[in-house]
Design a protein around this motif. Structure first.
Motif, PDB file in Angstrom:
ATOM      1  N   LEU A  43       0.813  -1.208   0.000  1.00 23.07           N
ATOM      2  CA  LEU A  43       0.000   0.000   0.000  1.00 23.07           C
ATOM      3  C   LEU A  43       0.856   1.272   0.000  1.00 23.07           C
ATOM      4  O   LEU A  43       0.547   2.247  -0.688  1.00 23.07           O
ATOM      5  N   GLU A  44       1.951   1.265   0.787  1.00 22.23           N
ATOM      6  CA  GLU A  44       2.824   2.434   0.783  1.00 22.23           C
ATOM      7  C   GLU A  44       3.422   2.648  -0.599  1.00 22.23           C
ATOM      8  O   GLU A  44       3.536   3.784  -1.082  1.00 22.23           O
ATOM      9  N   LEU A  45       3.783   1.525  -1.256  1.00 25.66           N
ATOM     10  CA  LEU A  45       4.309   1.608  -2.614  1.00 25.66           C
ATOM     11  C   LEU A  45       3.255   2.191  -3.552  1.00 25.66           C
ATOM     12  O   LEU A  45       3.555   3.037  -4.403  1.00 25.66           O
ATOM     13  N   ALA A  46       2.009   1.778  -3.388  1.00 26.42           N
ATOM     14  CA  ALA A  46       0.931   2.294  -4.231  1.00 26.42           C
ATOM     15  C   ALA A  46       0.726   3.790  -4.006  1.00 26.42           C
ATOM     16  O   ALA A  46       0.488   4.550  -4.950  1.00 26.42           O
ATOM     17  N   GLU A  47       0.819   4.224  -2.755  1.00 25.39           N
ATOM     18  CA  GLU A  47       0.620   5.640  -2.450  1.00 25.39           C
ATOM     19  C   GLU A  47       1.679   6.517  -3.112  1.00 25.39           C
ATOM     20  O   GLU A  47       1.383   7.586  -3.639  1.00 25.39           O
ATOM     21  N   HIS A  48       2.922   6.071  -3.080  1.00 26.57           N
ATOM     22  CA  HIS A  48       4.001   6.888  -3.623  1.00 26.57           C
ATOM     23  C   HIS A  48       4.121   6.790  -5.142  1.00 26.57           C
ATOM     24  O   HIS A  48       4.821   7.577  -5.760  1.00 26.57           O
ATOM     25  N   ILE A  98      -2.480   4.487  -5.995  1.00 23.12           N
ATOM     26  CA  ILE A  98      -3.459   4.449  -4.910  1.00 23.12           C
ATOM     27  C   ILE A  98      -4.840   4.912  -5.364  1.00 23.12           C
ATOM     28  O   ILE A  98      -5.863   4.441  -4.867  1.00 23.12           O
ATOM     29  N   GLN A  99      -4.886   5.847  -6.347  1.00 21.94           N
ATOM     30  CA  GLN A  99      -6.190   6.354  -6.776  1.00 21.94           C
ATOM     31  C   GLN A  99      -7.027   5.273  -7.470  1.00 21.94           C
ATOM     32  O   GLN A  99      -8.155   5.008  -7.042  1.00 21.94           O
ATOM     33  N   PRO A 100      -6.511   4.618  -8.530  1.00 20.10           N
ATOM     34  CA  PRO A 100      -7.333   3.553  -9.124  1.00 20.10           C
ATOM     35  C   PRO A 100      -7.557   2.386  -8.170  1.00 20.10           C
ATOM     36  O   PRO A 100      -8.622   1.746  -8.205  1.00 20.10           O
ATOM     37  N   SER A 102      -6.635   5.814   3.286  1.00 21.10           N
ATOM     38  CA  SER A 102      -5.362   6.377   3.742  1.00 21.10           C
ATOM     39  C   SER A 102      -5.440   7.896   3.689  1.00 21.10           C
ATOM     40  O   SER A 102      -6.397   8.482   3.182  1.00 21.10           O
ATOM     41  N   LEU A 103      -4.407   8.549   4.233  1.00 19.14           N
ATOM     42  CA  LEU A 103      -4.374  10.013   4.227  1.00 19.14           C
ATOM     43  C   LEU A 103      -4.411  10.557   2.808  1.00 19.14           C
ATOM     44  O   LEU A 103      -5.092  11.537   2.514  1.00 19.14           O
ATOM     45  N   ARG A 104      -3.682   9.909   1.879  1.00 23.83           N
ATOM     46  CA  ARG A 104      -3.686  10.392   0.498  1.00 23.83           C
ATOM     47  C   ARG A 104      -5.067  10.219  -0.123  1.00 23.83           C
ATOM     48  O   ARG A 104      -5.525  11.048  -0.901  1.00 23.83           O
ATOM     49  N   ASN A 105      -5.766   9.112   0.236  1.00 27.34           N
ATOM     50  CA  ASN A 105      -7.155   8.961  -0.202  1.00 27.34           C
ATOM     51  C   ASN A 105      -7.993  10.125   0.292  1.00 27.34           C
ATOM     52  O   ASN A 105      -8.805  10.702  -0.438  1.00 27.34           O
TER      53      ASN A 105
END
Length: 721
Positions: A510-515, A519-521, A551-554
């Motif tokens: 998940l951290e990898l997806a965020e950076h 993470i959006q799709p 997550s926070l980015r979400n």
């Protein structure tokens, strides 16, 4: 019929026509003629126009006292004076030599106006004009002036509104339209007098026009003259905010200038000092940590970006991240109030002791950031990191308790390790994470890429492919209602079915997806699957809420709300059957922005739960001001309540306080029957964990819910419904 009779009839017809025309003229002009029936009597003959003007039949006033009874009580003295000859108006212009006409006293109204009740209810304003003959017989006219009098009353009310307006209102005039210096004040309301301490004799009703310079100093007068000259010639209103005039020190004013229809100018000055102070407090609260008063993460990132924009190889800077080790242990030993005091003193010491500190911020629960400038290189950065550790080595005095604190320090250099705020923060965070695992507690990033970078790139590529190939799946872990024995919720848990490594846990990717921007799709796919699962459970007869994590980015994704609205409007997501979970630590990273987003999501009908509660050191009082329906106590507390009385006390107190605040409570990480029994005794609402059920697939979920509910009834001895 004789000739004489015919002539008399013609004369009567003509007279009747004249009377009709006369009555019509009286009615159309709102005039009612009256005459006392006898001297001193309070009964009156009135003209037929009374019906049109006041709605009353003329015969009504033949009864004594009726006409006077229709006069407004406040106007009776005026009425009596008008009919007694004290203020008599001669309507006959000398046609009745026997009439006695009294001259009105100086300053008296020559045409008294009273209010008469009309037959339809409303008051009518009538001007009373009367004459009294020598025999004492009073006759005259009532003239309906309601339209004019209502307008005058309205204007007087407006004038009173202006006079009572808390804003200073001044009426200005440019006697010479070509000369701004000719600007004068011709009137001012009470607030303007109070604001500038004006002499009523200088600026007031009847006072001569006053030059603007007599009220304002040179600078302020020049400002107002220039604005007034512009408005006078363009006709466009002008506004200015937060003016500070020397004549009213410590006061902020909002100004508005308008040109009126006759060319005069209206100046309005509103005292906004209190509003400006409140705005400043709100700005400070939005950008500063409420506990320490230091800049929060959002403000720190803004200032860091500004500082880095001017950084160069000739003027480098060092970003130092400092984390208090084992803060939770200190809180448990001393109490949260002394733990808060420790954070306050910790921040103050960083500000006071760190050499070259340009910015000091609290960016997380136990994490602080310091930007130091200038910093020549790795050697100097290492020296500053050691200086930070030394400054924090002295004990902190917490209400008489001397407490020693150990801190981990991670450092990154700019522009060497990155030229933008996020890059430098990410690298400094990586150094801080590494510092927690080395004895000296200090790591300065050396510029080399971490050993796992190639592995992470490969994993990212596989994740993209896995998302495209639908190798990701949601599994669902039930949450048991400890009172009813029903499964009230299920939490959607993300898994990645990997050919080589099996089912990967979210923490691995998940951290990898965020950076990486995935993470959006990924979030949209998870929300869609969650909505489908909730609908499937409803069709199967299970009244169960499905929760999923953001997550926070979400949370700060501007498109997230639009996507949720689209799902709801299309009927693909029932907001009453889906719940969103947000981790406490992420929620508190930027509490102001987080609350704004949560309020909007709550408006959509979605319920929000704070996940991992206890890991972010946030007070329940803070939670009370968020639009959340409950919280989930972190497994790090729940898993130890059977063995650690302190954790058991914390969990029990948290449950009680939550219920006092109207919040639901769930416990995560229930691993044995003893923990489950203790949670039930504490009054916990929901529980989840491996003792109850591991996450299962959507296909296996209905059966798993039935099995768990049957088992729960067996544990509690409840009848099988």
């Amino acid at each position: 019929m004789t000739e004489a009779e015919r002539a008399r009839r013609d004369a009567e017809d003509r007279l009747a026509q004249v009377r009709v025309a006369y009555d019509t003229a009286l009615a159309e002009t709102g005039v009612v003629l009256f005459q006392r029936t006898a001297p001193g009597h309070d009964a009156f003959h009135v003209s037929a126009s009374c019906t049109a003007a006041l709605g009353w039949a003329p015969a009504t006033f033949l009864t004594p006292g009726v006409l006077r009874g229709l006069v407004h009580p406040d106007d009776l003295a005026t009425w009596d004076a008008a009919l007694s000859g004290q203020t008599v108006i001669d309507l006959t212009h000398g046609t009745d030599p026997s009439a006695k006409v009294a001259s009105p006293a100086l300053g008296a109204d020559p045409s008294p106006i009273v209010r008469l009740r009309s037959a339809t209810g409303p008051w009518r304003y009538v001007r009373v004009e009367s004459v009294t003959s020598a025999s004492g017989l009073t006759r005259g006219a009532l003239v309906d002036v309601s339209a004019d009098e209502t307008h005058r009353h309205t204007m007087r009310r407006f004038a009173e509104v202006v006079e009572r307006d808390p804003s200073g209102c001044l009426l200005l005039e440019l006697p010479d339209p070509t000369d701004p210096s000719s600007l004068v004040i011709i009137a001012a309301n009470r607030a303007a007098h109070d604001l500038f301490h004006l002499d009523p004799g200088l600026v007031g009703i009847g006072a001569p026009a006053t030059p603007i310079d007599a009220v304002l100093g040179t600078a302020s007068a020049q400002l107002v003259r220039a604005a007034a000259f512009d408005v006078a010639h363009t006709g466009e209103p002008m506004t200015a905010e937060r003016l500070a005039l020397l004549e009213v020190p410590g006061t902020y004013l909002d100004l508005r200038l308008d040109r009126l229809a006759d060319g005069t100018l209206a100046l309005q000055l509103t005292d906004v000092t209190a509003t400006a102070a409140l705005e400043e407090r709100l700005r400070h609260q939005a950008s500063h940590d409420a506990l320490t008063g230091l800049p929060n993460r959002s403000l720190f990132e803004d200032r860091l970006a500004s500082a880095l924009s001017g950084a160069s190889h000739d003027a480098p800077a060092a970003l130092v991240l400092v984390d208090i080790d084992r803060l939770r242990d200190h809180n448990d030993a001393l109490g949260l109030h002394l733990g808060d005091d420790l954070l306050v003193q910790f921040g103050r010491r960083l500000v006071r002791e760190v050499r070259g500190a340009a910015i000091v911020s609290r960016i997380g629960g136990d994490e602080f950031a310091v930007l130091t400038v200038p910093c020549a290189g790795v050697a100097e950065a290492t020296e500053r990191a050691h200086a930070v550790r030394c400054a924090l080595a002295a004990p902190f005095d917490l209400d008489g308790h001397l407490v020693h604190v150990r801190a981990s320090v991670g450092v990154a250099l700019t522009p060497t390790h990155g030229s933008d705020a996020r890059s430098v923060l990410r690298i400094a965070q990586r150094a801080l994470d590494a510092a927690k695992s080395v004895p000296e507690g200090i790591v300065v990033h050396d510029g080399a890429e971490p050993e796992g970078s190639i592995h992470r790139l490969g994993l990212l590529s596989e994740l993209r492919q896995g998302l495209a190939n639908r190798d990701l799946e949601l599994r669902y872990q039930p949450l048991l209602d400890l009172r009813s024995g029903r499964v009230a919720k299920v939490e959607a848990v993300l898994r990645w079915r990997h050919d080589q490594h099996g089912a990967r846990l979210p923490v691995e990717f998940l951290e990898l997806a965020e950076h990486s921007g995935l993470i959006q799709p990924l979030t949209r796919w998870v929300l869609g699957e969650t909505a489908d699962a909730a609908a499937g459970l409803a069709r199967a007869g299970h009244d169960v809420v499905v929760s999923t994590n953001l997550s926070l980015r979400n949370l700060f994704d501007p498109d997230l709300e639009r996507f949720l609205v689209l799902l709801i409007d299309n009927g693909e997501l029932d907001p009453t059957s889906v719940e969103l979970e947000v981790a406490e630590t992420e929620l508190m990273d930027d509490p102001v922005r987080s609350r704004e987003v949560l309020v909007r999501l709550h408006t959509l009908g979605l319920r929000i739960v704070v996940d991992e509660f206890g890991t972010g050191y946030t007070s329940l009082a803070t939670m009370q001001h968020l639009p959340v329906s409950g919280l989930k106590i972190d497994r790090s507390f729940v898993g130890t309540i059977a063995d650690d009385p302190a954790d058991a006390s914390i969990v029990r107190s948290t449950i009680e306080l939550c219920h006092d605040l109207g919040l639901g409570v769930a416990a995560d990480g229930v691993a044995d029957a003893g923990t489950l029994s203790m949670l039930a005794a504490f009054g916990c609402d929901l529980a989840q964990g491996p003792h109850l059920s591991e996450p299962v697939t959507a296909q296996a979920l209905p059966a798993r819910i039935s099995e768990l509910e049957s088992a729960a009834r067996a544990w509690s001895g409840a009848p099988n419904h």
